[in-house]
Design a protein around this motif. Structure first.
Motif: not given
Length: 1032
Positions: A333-336, A351, A441, A443, A447
């Motif tokens: 998972h990734v957050t903004s 993303f 962004w 994967s 980041s």
């Protein structure tokens, strides 16, 4: 306020114009045609070297297929002053718009006049300054104000009109009048016509600007925003697009120079003489569009599929904070970033997740969280779930470039506290060619902002020539009769000093040239300081600051006017008169400012844009990826490599994205450059990124990016239209020796965009611009200027975001290539041996033939000698045919694939001594202990003794040759002179063919007729005296 772009043509002067009036003179005037707009200068009566100094301006519109982006300058003889000939054309010049520059970069250039017809005799040059300017235009008036203005104009015209005239002109009539001059032909007048009566009337009645602003009342305001001409900031390659019609440039000349050298079409602005035939172009560049439009398809690399998610905004969320978006897929998972709260909650963030075809998880979860901690039960790390949306990845739309961007849409969120909340997102599956890929962004990268792919443009560099002529009215600080003065010139970190000059009066003369390197944008000052030498130190007498923006620019070797400048007090307080200095200052745009090694340079164009030639092709590079990389660093007890790639050609640098924690990174990025000279080199380097790790841990970056390897590809070794996809080893030379760091896979293609004969003609042109041959720079000054240019480029890239590290730029530009290396000395020696190996083989073959080791070969050589001596006309054809045969035979064994690369055998890195490598990487002055430096010095002394012996032997042989006729040994000189007399008599009495055959047969005689001792001639030469006995 809108802007309108204009092309300004300053017609300065001309010289050596052909006489046309029948009395040895002419009355020339100039007609300039651009986009159908024609303007003329005044007529200079009976002058073969006219001076106009007139400025003509033209409106620049969009590209026209009727007129084309061509500026035509015609010079005519005014028939009012001597009507003796029907053809009054004095010459023509045609220039492409790609040669025009902005205001501030213009320079006076003299163009050679060309024939307008076959039987037209022309000569001379015309001096022009051509540049673009942007003029502000007042915004259009509102409709009500326009009506009031028209009513007042009509009322005023009715009051002024005669009573019998009741009709008025329609408002559209002025526009028709403006358009009429555009139909005037630019051809010369027909026979029997008087151009002074026809052309002058047409040109004088047209308005000065076409069209005028006042005549644009019925036009849309957007019409005023004309298309901008190419400038430096519009393209990373800093190159104007090639015009739709390909032109073949003719020769021009630059005159008014000190040496009076005519520039025969080399590195000067090229007038357009004829249109090239597109039928002779190759298939890969058969259309004009292929020359100006860059390919957008990634056809040299592999497609990498990504799942794109664009989070735009949300509404009706039950929170007053700044919510974030969490995207979960495949167990990760990734957050903004936090949302910006306006009327809605906005993110506008994209993303990109690498799409694995073997992924078993087809569910995409997009949730919105409130990071503020409240009284409600939190789910993850104190964050409150506000709702979310789920997608089946198998049903997401697949989008390929050049499709338009996918439109986002509103989705009703489920779960959490947002019962009526909506989320605007867009999801699609695309490739790395997608428009959103650059800023998204990813994967497979970190980041960090510094891990993104970027394109950089190196600054435009100029040579500033400052000539210190003399200083007057200077007073020494002491009462001594003699005073010592010197001048110090400084620009930034560049400091140059003149020699010390003694004077007994108040005038000091130097006449010294200082060369500086200046980078655009030019905002610095040239600081001139006059120093007086005292017993203890130098004391500043006067100070002068000259803005660099006020210095004149030139593109040839014409003389620049010198000026007097008054010194100011070096202290802050005001004081009296401190003297004056006589300077000659100019920017030399005819040179190419070196920032690379000459034999590995990627661009040889001069600085002045007016001297650039059109590109001859394009080179496309596909950076696919690396394999088997060596771990560079250890983070948290884990070895990793964060690799990225740098490619440099001309003034365009590209940087791929940083693939985090991977020993086999895949970039699959493709870039393109325009090629102006095929004999240039494309450089690709691979580095490990330390900024990614150190910034994540909030540590100030101190470690440099580690070098993984470098690849050089010469463009001239590429066949046009062929794709080369190869794997190259990456080597790094360290203190421990040569180390293989991995392999890089590249795909490269060169496409020729010019005619074949024009492309081959480049090989007959000089590599460097003509100013390097008219006023050449010495090797030592040029190396110093190159080091300065590298420092300016490093400083420029350090101010970019993300910046290019200093060690990266130094490595790509080979800034340390001039350091001493015993390994390179041995490598160069073996290179010389390989070069002369062919000559050594020929000598051995001659000795074997002379020794009759192969009887058949020796007999054939005797027959060949007889044939060549008896028919001497066959000597050169036989030699050239032999060279052709060797080249044709070696064609079968040419290297086809892969392209040439670093050869460890030539580098001698595998057999290099560790002490030699340590010396190679040592700085100056040395930082090693005293014992190590002493051992290096002793080794250098041994090597110097060998070199000394070789130089002594060469000097001895040369002195023996000189002693043949200097009577240093009277007996030896007498024998030599007598033998010369006898040989002269024999050559006079005996035919030369008989003498040549006899000498050849005597040299090839059988060994049974020879003596074991050296020949008498060799013995005689070895007995001659030399000066070696006079050296202690």
């Amino acid at each position: 306020m809108g802007t309108i772009r204009k092309l300004v043509v300053e017609v300065v002067d001309a010289h050596d114009i052909a006489p046309k009036d029948g009395h040895g003179t002419s009355s020339p005037y100039v007609v300039v045609d651009f986009y159908g707009q024609r303007k003329k200068t005044r007529t200079t009566v009976r002058d073969l070297n006219p001076v106009w100094n007139e400025t003509l301006s033209f409106n620049v519109g969009a590209h026209s297929d009727i007129f084309g982006d061509v500026l035509e300058i015609d010079v005519y003889h005014d028939l009012k002053y001597g009507v003796t000939r029907r053809n009054n054309s004095l010459g023509r010049i045609r220039l492409s718009s790609s040669q025009f520059v902005r205001k501030g970069e213009e320079a006076l250039i003299y163009y050679e006049l060309k024939k307008k017809s076959l039987f037209n005799m022309v000569q001379g040059q015309v001096g022009l300054k051509i540049y673009y300017v942007d003029e502000e235009v007042a915004p259009p008036l509102p409709l009500k104000q326009k009506e009031l203005l028209l009513q007042t104009e009509e009322a005023s015209t009715e009051d002024k009109a005669p009573p019998e005239e009741t009709e008025t002109k329609p408002p559209a009539e002025p526009e028709k009048d403006v358009e009429q001059p555009s139909t005037v032909s630019s051809e010369p007048p027909q026979e029997g016509e008087n151009p002074s009566e026809k052309q002058n009337d047409e040109l004088e009645t047209q308005p000065s600007q076409l069209p005028e602003v006042e005549n644009k009342k019925q036009l849309d305001p957007e019409v005023l925003q004309l298309s901008q001409p190419p400038n430096e900031g519009s393209d990373a390659d800093n190159v104007d697009p090639v015009p739709d019609k390909p032109f073949v440039m003719a020769a021009t000349s630059l005159s008014r120079s000190n040496s009076k050298i005519r520039f025969s079409g080399i590195n000067v602005p090229q007038p357009l003489s004829r249109a090239a035939s597109t039928t002779s172009f190759t298939s890969e560049a058969s259309s004009a569009e292929s020359m100006s439009i860059e390919r957008s398809s990634f056809d040299l690399v592999e497609k990498m599929h990504y799942l794109f998610i664009r989070a735009v905004k949300a509404r009706n969320l039950p929170t007053n904070g700044n919510p974030i978006v969490m995207i979960a897929i495949s167990g990760g998972h990734v957050t903004s970033r936090p949302a910006q709260k306006t009327t809605l909650f906005e993110w506008n963030q994209t993303f990109a997740f690498r799409r694995d075809p073997h992924d078993s998880s087809p569910i995409l979860e997009i949730t919105v969280w409130d990071p503020s901690i409240g009284d409600h039960a939190s789910d993850v790390d104190g964050r409150i779930l506000l709702g979310g949306v789920c997608f089946d990845v198998n049903e997401i739309l697949v989008r390929d470039s050049p499709d338009s961007p996918l439109a986002p849409q509103w989705y009703r969120m489920e779960g959490g506290g947002a019962h009526h909340g909506d989320l605007m997102i867009a999801t699609w599956i695309g490739t790395q060619a997608d428009q959103s890929f650059g800023d998204a962004w990813k994967s497979d990268t970190s980041s960090n902002v510094k891990s993104r792919a970027k394109v950089y443009q190196s600054p435009k560099l100029w040579y500033l020539r400052a000539t210190i002529l003399e200083v007057q009215d200077v007073m020494p600080l002491t009462s001594s009769k003699e005073a010592w003065f010197q001048v110090k010139a400084q620009i930034g970190f560049q400091v140059l000093k003149s020699k010390l000059v003694v004077t007994r009066n108040d005038t000091v003369s130097w006449n010294e040239d200082f060369l500086f390197v200046v980078a655009e944008p030019i905002t610095d000052y040239l600081v001139i300081t006059l120093e007086n030498r005292q017993h203890k130190a130098l004391v500043n007498v006067g100070l002068l600051r000259i803005p660099l923006t006020e210095i004149e620019r030139r593109v040839d070797d014409r003389s620049i006017a010198s000026h007097w400048f008054t010194f100011e007090s070096p202290r802050e307080e005001k004081s009296g008169y401190k003297g004056r200095v006589h300077l000659r200052l100019c920017f030399d745009g005819g040179y190419h400012v070196m920032d690379e090694v000459v034999h590995m340079c990627s661009d040889y164009r001069p600085t002045a844009r007016q001297l650039w030639k059109p590109p001859v092709g394009t080179v496309e590079l596909g950076i696919i990826g690396c394999k088997n990389l060596v771990p560079i660093k250890t983070v948290n007890d884990k070895s990793s490599t964060d690799a990225y790639c740098i490619a440099k050609y001309s003034n365009k640098w590209v940087r791929t994205r940083t693939v985090s924690d991977s020993l086999e990174p895949n970039w699959n990025e493709q870039y393109m450059w325009k090629v102006y000279d095929p004999c240039t080199v494309l450089t690709i380097g691979v580095f490990d990124n330390w900024d990614v790790i150190e910034l994540d841990n909030l540590i100030e970056p101190t470690r440099p990016d580690f070098r993984i390897g470098k690849v050089r590809i010469r463009i001239s070794t590429l066949q046009t239209g062929r794709v080369y996809r190869n794997t190259y080893p990456l080597f790094v030379l360290t203190h421990a020796g040569m180390q293989k760091m991995g392999e890089i896979e590249l795909a490269i293609r060169f496409v020729r965009t010019t005619q074949r004969l024009d492309f081959l003609h480049i090989y007959s042109q000089p590599v460097l611009p003509l100013m390097h041959h008219i006023k050449p720079l010495g090797m030592v000054p040029q190396e110093l200027l190159r080091n300065t240019a590298v420092k300016l480029v490093v400083g420029h890239f350090s101010r970019c975001e993300p910046p290019l590290r200093n060690e990266v730029v130094f490595y790509m530009l080979d800034a340390d290539s001039h350091n001493f290396s015993a390994r390179k000395v041995r490598a160069n020696w073996y290179r010389i041996i390989n070069v002369v190996a062919g000559v050594i083989d020929i000598v051995r073959w001659v000795e074997d033939t002379r020794g009759w080791k192969n009887t058949t070969t020796t007999i054939l050589v005797h027959a060949l000698i007889v044939m060549l001596v008896w028919f001497p006309d066959l000597i050169m054809p036989t030699l050239l045919f032999y060279v052709f045969t060797i080249g044709a035979w070696n064609y079968r064994f040419r290297v086809r694939d892969p392209l040439p690369h670093f050869d460890p055998k030539i580098l001698l890195a595998d057999v290099a001594d560790k002490d030699d490598l340590d010396e190679e990487f040592d700085v100056v002055p040395s930082a090693r202990p005293y014992e190590v430096v002493r051992a290096r010095y002793d080794k250098l002394r041994v090597l110097g003794a060998r070199v000394q012996a070789v130089l002594g032997d060469l000097a001895t042989q040369g002195e023996r040759v000189q002693s043949l006729v200097t009577w240093r040994d009277p007996r030896a000189t007498g024998i030599f002179v007598s033998m010369c007399l006898v040989a002269a008599l024999i050559m006079y009495l005996v035919p030369s063919k008989i003498v040549a055959i006899s000498c050849g047969f005597y040299y090839l005689r059988h060994p049974i007729f020879r003596d074991r001792f050296p020949s008498p001639g060799v013995n005689f030469f070895r007995r001659l005296p030399s000066l070696s006995d006079r050296i202690m």
